[in-house]
Structure formats: C-alpha cells, structure tokens
Design a protein around this motif. Structure first.
Motif, PDB file in Angstrom:
ATOM      1  N   ALA B   8    -100.051  18.652  84.131  1.00 10.54           N
ATOM      2  CA  ALA B   8     -99.956  17.269  83.657  1.00 10.54           C
ATOM      3  C   ALA B   8     -99.186  16.393  84.637  1.00 10.54           C
ATOM      4  O   ALA B   8     -99.534  15.227  84.845  1.00 10.54           O
ATOM      5  CB  ALA B   8     -99.285  17.247  82.281  1.00 10.54           C
ATOM      6  N   ILE B   9     -98.149  16.954  85.247  1.00 14.69           N
ATOM      7  CA  ILE B   9     -97.354  16.154  86.175  1.00 14.69           C
ATOM      8  C   ILE B   9     -98.161  15.791  87.411  1.00 14.69           C
ATOM      9  O   ILE B   9     -98.138  14.654  87.873  1.00 14.69           O
ATOM     10  CB  ILE B   9     -96.061  16.906  86.551  1.00 14.69           C
ATOM     11  N   ASP B  10     -98.886  16.773  87.943  1.00 14.57           N
ATOM     12  CA  ASP B  10     -99.730  16.474  89.101  1.00 14.57           C
ATOM     13  C   ASP B  10    -100.712  15.353  88.777  1.00 14.57           C
ATOM     14  O   ASP B  10    -100.914  14.434  89.571  1.00 14.57           O
ATOM     15  CB  ASP B  10    -100.524  17.718  89.523  1.00 14.57           C
ATOM     16  N   ARG B  11    -101.294  15.422  87.621  1.00 19.03           N
ATOM     17  CA  ARG B  11    -102.263  14.383  87.259  1.00 19.03           C
ATOM     18  C   ARG B  11    -101.600  13.019  87.154  1.00 19.03           C
ATOM     19  O   ARG B  11    -102.168  12.007  87.560  1.00 19.03           O
ATOM     20  CB  ARG B  11    -102.960  14.747  85.942  1.00 19.03           C
ATOM     21  N   ARG B  12    -100.378  13.025  86.638  1.00 24.54           N
ATOM     22  CA  ARG B  12     -99.698  11.731  86.558  1.00 24.54           C
ATOM     23  C   ARG B  12     -99.332  11.205  87.937  1.00 24.54           C
ATOM     24  O   ARG B  12     -99.348  10.002  88.182  1.00 24.54           O
ATOM     25  CB  ARG B  12     -98.464  11.851  85.661  1.00 24.54           C
ATOM     26  N   ILE B  13     -98.983  12.118  88.828  1.00 24.17           N
ATOM     27  CA  ILE B  13     -98.701  11.698  90.203  1.00 24.17           C
ATOM     28  C   ILE B  13     -99.948  11.090  90.828  1.00 24.17           C
ATOM     29  O   ILE B  13     -99.912  10.003  91.420  1.00 24.17           O
ATOM     30  CB  ILE B  13     -98.201  12.894  91.043  1.00 24.17           C
ATOM     31  N   LEU B  14    -101.060  11.768  90.665  1.00 28.28           N
ATOM     32  CA  LEU B  14    -102.303  11.259  91.242  1.00 28.28           C
ATOM     33  C   LEU B  14    -102.668   9.905  90.645  1.00 28.28           C
ATOM     34  O   LEU B  14    -103.063   8.975  91.356  1.00 28.28           O
ATOM     35  CB  LEU B  14    -103.439  12.261  91.015  1.00 28.28           C
ATOM     36  N   ALA B  15    -102.526   9.806  89.340  1.00 34.64           N
ATOM     37  CA  ALA B  15    -102.864   8.537  88.688  1.00 34.64           C
ATOM     38  C   ALA B  15    -101.978   7.412  89.211  1.00 34.64           C
ATOM     39  O   ALA B  15    -102.449   6.305  89.489  1.00 34.64           O
ATOM     40  CB  ALA B  15    -102.722   8.675  87.169  1.00 34.64           C
ATOM     41  N   ALA B  16    -100.696   7.710  89.368  1.00 34.72           N
ATOM     42  CA  ALA B  16     -99.766   6.675  89.821  1.00 34.72           C
ATOM     43  C   ALA B  16    -100.075   6.254  91.253  1.00 34.72           C
ATOM     44  O   ALA B  16    -100.082   5.063  91.577  1.00 34.72           O
ATOM     45  CB  ALA B  16     -98.330   7.180  89.709  1.00 34.72           C
ATOM     46  N   LEU B  17    -100.345   7.211  92.113  1.00 32.76           N
ATOM     47  CA  LEU B  17    -100.616   6.870  93.508  1.00 32.76           C
ATOM     48  C   LEU B  17    -101.973   6.203  93.678  1.00 32.76           C
ATOM     49  O   LEU B  17    -102.190   5.436  94.611  1.00 32.76           O
ATOM     50  CB  LEU B  17    -100.524   8.119  94.390  1.00 32.76           C
ATOM     51  N   GLN B  18    -102.877   6.502  92.775  1.00 35.17           N
ATOM     52  CA  GLN B  18    -104.160   5.833  92.809  1.00 35.17           C
ATOM     53  C   GLN B  18    -103.969   4.350  92.468  1.00 35.17           C
ATOM     54  O   GLN B  18    -104.626   3.487  93.021  1.00 35.17           O
ATOM     55  CB  GLN B  18    -105.068   6.493  91.761  1.00 35.17           C
ATOM     56  N   ARG B  19    -103.053   4.100  91.576  1.00 33.76           N
ATOM     57  CA  ARG B  19    -102.797   2.736  91.157  1.00 33.76           C
ATOM     58  C   ARG B  19    -101.987   1.995  92.214  1.00 33.76           C
ATOM     59  O   ARG B  19    -102.265   0.841  92.529  1.00 33.76           O
ATOM     60  CB  ARG B  19    -102.001   2.765  89.838  1.00 33.76           C
ATOM     61  N   ASP B  20    -100.970   2.659  92.749  1.00 37.75           N
ATOM     62  CA  ASP B  20    -100.110   2.022  93.748  1.00 37.75           C
ATOM     63  C   ASP B  20     -99.621   3.053  94.744  1.00 37.75           C
ATOM     64  O   ASP B  20     -98.669   3.779  94.482  1.00 37.75           O
ATOM     65  CB  ASP B  20     -98.923   1.331  93.065  1.00 37.75           C
ATOM     66  N   ALA B  21    -100.272   3.056  95.880  1.00 30.55           N
ATOM     67  CA  ALA B  21     -99.977   4.071  96.888  1.00 30.55           C
ATOM     68  C   ALA B  21     -98.655   3.825  97.589  1.00 30.55           C
ATOM     69  O   ALA B  21     -98.186   4.671  98.339  1.00 30.55           O
ATOM     70  CB  ALA B  21    -101.099   4.130  97.918  1.00 30.55           C
ATOM     71  N   ARG B  22     -98.044   2.675  97.353  1.00 33.42           N
ATOM     72  CA  ARG B  22     -96.798   2.397  98.055  1.00 33.42           C
ATOM     73  C   ARG B  22     -95.564   2.568  97.180  1.00 33.42           C
ATOM     74  O   ARG B  22     -94.466   2.166  97.549  1.00 33.42           O
ATOM     75  CB  ARG B  22     -96.826   0.999  98.669  1.00 33.42           C
ATOM     76  N   LEU B  23     -95.748   3.148  96.015  1.00 33.60           N
ATOM     77  CA  LEU B  23     -94.583   3.498  95.219  1.00 33.60           C
ATOM     78  C   LEU B  23     -93.622   4.314  96.070  1.00 33.60           C
ATOM     79  O   LEU B  23     -94.052   5.213  96.796  1.00 33.60           O
ATOM     80  CB  LEU B  23     -95.017   4.351  94.020  1.00 33.60           C
ATOM     81  N   SER B  24     -92.355   4.006  95.969  1.00 32.29           N
ATOM     82  CA  SER B  24     -91.398   4.864  96.657  1.00 32.29           C
ATOM     83  C   SER B  24     -91.324   6.185  95.899  1.00 32.29           C
ATOM     84  O   SER B  24     -91.655   6.267  94.719  1.00 32.29           O
ATOM     85  CB  SER B  24     -90.022   4.210  96.690  1.00 32.29           C
TER      86      SER B  24
END
Lengths: 165, 165
Positions: B8-24
């Motif tokens: 689940a965490i990996d999927r959330r990471i992917l979802a977040a980076l898909q939305r905003d790849a420049r998140l720190s």
DNA sequence: TCTTTATTGGCATCTTCTGCCAATTTTAGC
DNA sequence: GCTAAAATTGGCAGAAGATGCCAATAAAGA
C-alpha cells in the motif's frame, strides 16, 4: 496573461525539465549556463505563467498491473448539445480514461483507456462506457505494441547562442 | 527482474509522484506516513525496478507554440515485415510524433502528432509522413478540444489502512 | 551619451538529502 | 505459540541544495 515570449534560455529550461523534472536547480542552472538564482527565478516564472503545468512521474504500466491500453473512438448523438457536455464531464471523472479529446473525423471523441486486461476492459465497456449519456457508437482499438511513449514536445531549437572569447 | 509486488505504501508513493514529481522527500514521506529515510529508499528501489520510468514536466502546448494536436492513423503495406520495422524506427526519430502505437483495427499505427498549426501539419504530412517507407494510407483526426490530458494511471486503491486510537 | 529598467551573480541562512546504525517489526520454521 | 532469521524502520550527522536579498552588470530608451 500569456505575455512573455520565451528566449533561448527559457526554452532550454523547459527542454531540460521535460526530460528530467527532478533535476536539482543547481544542475539545471549549470545545464543552461546560468547561476542558480536567476535559474530558479525563471523556473518559478514559467510555472506562474502556466507554461509548466505540472511535474509527473512516468510509471511502467505493466509494472503497476495495467497491461492493456485501448484507444476508443466514441460517437455521441449530436443534436443534443447537453448530452455532449454530460458525456465530457462523465469521461473526465473516469479513472480508466487517461486522456480524451474532441476530434474531427469518424468519431467525435477519442479516449485513451488503461485497464488491467481484456476482462477488465470488457467490464469497463459494458458496465461504464456504453452506459454514458448520448453514446451512439464505440470503436475499440487495442494497443498491441508501444512504439513511442511520452515523447517530449518538440521545442523550437534551444540552440546554443555562440559566444566568442 | 520484475519481482516485488507493491504494498500500500509503494502505491501511495507512486500515486503521489504521479501527481507531483517535485515533492520533496520530506513531504512525500509525510504524505505516505513514513519517515524520510525509508521513504527515499523505497523511491530509489521503485526507480531501480523500472516502475518509475522518469520524471517529466508537463508543458502547455499552446504556450510553447504547438497549437495543433493530430491523431494520425497509418496503414502500412503488410507483407513486407521489413518495411513495418523501418516505419517504426522512422517514427521514433520524428520529434513531431510524441506517441506511437501499433494497434488493432482500421489502422496499423496510431500516432499523436504535435505541430504549430495547420500549415506546419501540411508540411509534416506531405514532406515527412507520406514519404516514410511502406505507408499506404493516412487518416488525420484533428484534436478540436482537449477534454482530459495527462490523467494519472489508476493505481488500485491506495486506501488508508484504518487505525484505531 | 546618459538614464532608466531589467537581469544577473554571490552570499547567508534555512531546508532537504542521504548514508549509517541500532531498534523494531515482520516472516518463517518448529 | 514461540524462537530465530530477515527485512524494514527511524533518527542522527555531515553534505548538498534551495531561496531571499542586494549590489553589480547588462540591456533598453531618450
């Protein structure tokens, strides 16, 4: 306010960020021959102007379990403008549809749909797409092989302005 | 080596980076309820596994002078397998073609072409596309309106695992 | 040529990145 | 259910990057 015309440095910044959105500002500045401060300022401005609309990670579709891409041509019953609008809004809300355009030609809309497999597509088609308002005809074209994906937009020659020593 | 199944965490990471790849990494870690260290390690692993294929800035097409998007269906003369390969390779090299797929249905290939305007498309069509090896038929569908663009891949429910106090 | 304006580069400070280690959690075997 | 092995996590510290400010430089206009 789409004011500023882009100069060579702006274009190189855009090209670089299109290629790798996670470049550090220091790397980016080096790549475009600027010091970090003005480089960052230009990036912020490009973002503010809306020229940069976002930054996205590109994922491997197969790797995340989305093995099937389908290009779907959809005809909607014209005459009812309201229905076309309803269709548009419905399509925006469907997570399986990752892009949708109103197009000229055979179909009215061209959708790019991403699902796990053929079974999932069948469910999507019969359970969702065919039930949308105003849909009169659907043509499914399955992607058999991806020849090119996520190609960068061709920015007009970010040519290095020659400088004599 | 496509080994690891995503949690689940990996999927959330992917979802977040898909939305905003420049998140720190700090922001990302916070968003997925992890401390920065393991978060960064997971991102690196996802990159190494090839699940994250890259990070790209999304540009405003009109803003960079590319006002016309065309979906082009191309038929190639089958029979000659060699010619289909030549066509594929040629297409990959064309900067105006930002995506290309081998598809089932009416056409053999479906290209997404981006140019400045109709005049530029005419030049591209007659000067380049029609001269590619093996091309037998071309159908151009002009994008009149963009309903949805760059939609995120629908990752299976990165649902928050409920936690009792 | 002389102003006026816009842009740049460097600096100081704050934030983030990133490798390492001990502690914790998870998994597997019995 | 319990123990041992393996994987994962969180925190810490040094290094690197981000960012606002100001004087200096370059460009534009009169």
């Amino acid at each position: 306010m789409p004011n500023t015309r882009l100069d060579a440095i702006d274009r190189r910044i855009l090209a670089a960020l299109q290629r790798d959105a996670r470049l550090s500002n220091v790397q980016l500045a080096e790549e475009v021959n600027l010091s970090p401060s003005p480089c960052l300022r230009r990036v912020r401005q490009l973002e503010a102007e809306g020229l940069i609309r976002g930054y996205h990670a590109e994922l491997d579709r197969g790797g995340v379990g989305l093995g099937l891409t389908v290009f779907v041509g959809v005809k909607v019953e014209r005459h009812h403008e309201a229905e076309a609008n309803a269709f548009r809004e419905a399509v925006v809300a469907l997570p399986e549809v990752i892009s949708a355009h109103l197009v000229s030609g055979e179909s009215d809309f061209l959708l790019q749909v991403v699902v796990a497999d053929l079974a999932a597509y069948e469910r999507f088609l019969t359970g969702t797409l065919l039930r949308l308002p105003g849909v009169s005809d659907i043509r499914s074209n399955f992607a058999i092989q991806s020849v090119k994906e996520h190609g960068p937009l061709p920015l007009t020659q970010p040519e290095d302005k020659g400088r004599s020593p």
